[in-house]
Design an enzyme around this catalytic site. Structure first.
Site, PDB file in Angstrom:
ATOM      1  N   GLY A  80       0.727  -1.112  -0.009  1.00  6.30           N
ATOM      2  CA  GLY A  80       0.118   0.017  -0.081  1.00  6.30           C
ATOM      3  C   GLY A  80       0.810   1.215   0.056  1.00  6.30           C
ATOM      4  O   GLY A  80       0.231   2.478   0.058  1.00  6.30           O
ATOM      5  N   GLN A 107     -10.703  21.545   8.543  1.00  2.00           N
ATOM      6  CA  GLN A 107     -10.390  21.467   9.678  1.00  2.00           C
ATOM      7  C   GLN A 107      -9.387  22.648   9.943  1.00  2.00           C
ATOM      8  O   GLN A 107      -8.113  22.088  10.171  1.00  2.00           O
ATOM      9  CB  GLN A 107      -9.895  20.012  10.088  1.00  2.00           C
ATOM     10  CG  GLN A 107      -9.204  19.800  11.426  1.00  2.00           C
ATOM     11  CD  GLN A 107     -10.700  19.769  12.499  1.00  2.00           C
ATOM     12  OE1 GLN A 107     -11.910  19.223  12.042  1.00  2.00           O
ATOM     13  NE2 GLN A 107     -10.531  20.083  13.531  1.00  2.00           N
ATOM     14  N   LYS A 110     -26.302  28.683   8.546  1.00  3.28           N
ATOM     15  CA  LYS A 110     -26.288  27.100   8.590  1.00  3.28           C
ATOM     16  C   LYS A 110     -25.522  26.649   9.899  1.00  3.28           C
ATOM     17  O   LYS A 110     -24.624  27.250  10.506  1.00  3.28           O
ATOM     18  CB  LYS A 110     -25.490  26.679   7.585  1.00  3.28           C
ATOM     19  CG  LYS A 110     -25.165  24.883   7.345  1.00  3.28           C
ATOM     20  CD  LYS A 110     -24.456  24.681   6.250  1.00  3.28           C
ATOM     21  CE  LYS A 110     -23.154  24.575   6.431  1.00  3.28           C
ATOM     22  NZ  LYS A 110     -22.133  24.331   5.276  1.00  3.28           N
ATOM     23  N   THR A 116     -21.133  15.728   1.463  1.00  4.58           N
ATOM     24  CA  THR A 116     -22.139  14.663   1.545  1.00  4.58           C
ATOM     25  C   THR A 116     -23.483  15.136   0.770  1.00  4.58           C
ATOM     26  O   THR A 116     -24.506  14.440   0.653  1.00  4.58           O
ATOM     27  CB  THR A 116     -22.540  14.393   2.836  1.00  4.58           C
ATOM     28  OG1 THR A 116     -23.010  15.507   3.493  1.00  4.58           O
ATOM     29  CG2 THR A 116     -21.379  13.716   3.843  1.00  4.58           C
ATOM     30  N   THR A 146     -25.575  20.373   3.106  1.00  5.04           N
ATOM     31  CA  THR A 146     -25.923  21.588   3.020  1.00  5.04           C
ATOM     32  C   THR A 146     -26.984  22.020   1.885  1.00  5.04           C
ATOM     33  O   THR A 146     -27.818  22.755   2.207  1.00  5.04           O
ATOM     34  CB  THR A 146     -24.694  22.141   2.872  1.00  5.04           C
ATOM     35  OG1 THR A 146     -23.795  22.000   4.044  1.00  5.04           O
ATOM     36  CG2 THR A 146     -24.619  23.543   2.543  1.00  5.04           C
TER      37      THR A 146
END
Ligand code: R5P
Length: 270
Positions: free
Chosen positions: A12, A71, A167, A199, A202
């Protein structure tokens, strides 16, 4: 142009090799860091470090989609501020300049010693919507305050005004809640502008609110169409009439090409 050979070892680990000389050159490494983000990031670090090691004079990392940019602070105690770590990794790998597009929060770029440029694809998206989709005059909507600048910029091309929603996202479950807000969208076409669609939570929440308030058509436009976990299907099922994005990330909606934007910026290196 120097082609890069890349592969994964059986365990990997990533392998990269320049198939040509980079000695004495300014090397622009084009690597978008969409999923699998970690693999794309480590490949970029390996390439930057190898380029310097092989005698490159300067390394410019062109990273259309900058992973880990969301982040950008410690939302909960003990969290890593991931974008800071990623910027440090690029810096120690030998990157002299970072060119990115519509990074989630431009402020994060002030925390590195590398030269940085944050380009915007919003005018390209707005022009595509106006010219190819005939949506001149549509209302540009930001799904949260963070996207307000983008909606405002789009409205200078679309000409139909702009607005924003408030939001909130649960830091634990990731669930999105858009606050009820009266908008003058009855009978109008609305385009929701965001930096990325992940996803789709929103866009779904904003579309449902807009349709409830009488918008006749709702479109979603983003620079980075991550579209994870069946997001596109969810969005279209929520009543959204169409989604468009740029090719900073390959996806079924990546119809706006950002190569000219990047090439224009790279000309400064000539
Ligand atoms: C967050 O503030 C970003 O600007 C996007 O609104 C967000 O990342 C979209 O994520 P999702 O599609 O999962 O709601």
């Amino acid at each position: 142009m120097v082609p890069v050979e890349h592969k994964l070892f059986p365990d990997g680990e990533s392998y990269v090799r320049f198939d040509g000389s980079v000695e004495g050159e300014t090397v622009a490494i084009v690597q978008s860091t969409y999923p699998p983000q970690d693999k794309h990031l480590i490949e970029l670090c390996l390439l930057a470090d190898a380029a310097k090691d092989l005698g490159a004079e300067r390394v410019v990392a062109v990273v259309p989609y900058m992973a880990y940019a969301r982040q950008d602070k410690r939302f909960l105690s003990g969290e890593a501020i991931s974008i800071n770590t990623v910027l440090k990794l690029l810096e120690v790998s030998g990157v002299d300049k970072l060119i990115t597009v519509d990074i989630h929060n431009e402020e994060a770029l002030k925390r590195t010693r590398m030269e940085t440029v944050n380009l915007t694809a919003v005018p390209l998206l707005a022009r595509y919507l106006a010219e190819e989709k005939g949506l001149s005059g549509a209302f540009a909507l930001a799904p949260d305050r963070g996207a307000l600048k983008r909606a405002e910029e789009a409205s200078t091309i679309l000409g139909g005004g702009f607005g924003w929603l408030h939001k909130e996202r649960s830091r634990i479950t990731g669930e999105v809640r858009v606050e009820e807000k009266a908008l003058d969208v009855s009978g109008r076409t609305v385009i929701i502008f965001d930096d990325m669609i992940s996803t789709g939570g929103t866009i779904v929440a904003a579309t449902e609110l807009l349709k409830k308030q009488g918008a006749s058509r709702v479109y979603a436009a983003c620079t980075h169409p991550l579209l994870v976990k069946g997001a596109l299907k969810r969005i279209l099922e929520s009543g959204c009439d169409g989604v468009i994005g740029t090719d900073s990330i390959p996806s079924p909606v990546s119809v706006v090409h950002i190569a000219p934007l990047l090439a224009r910026e790279l000309r400064n290196e000539l």
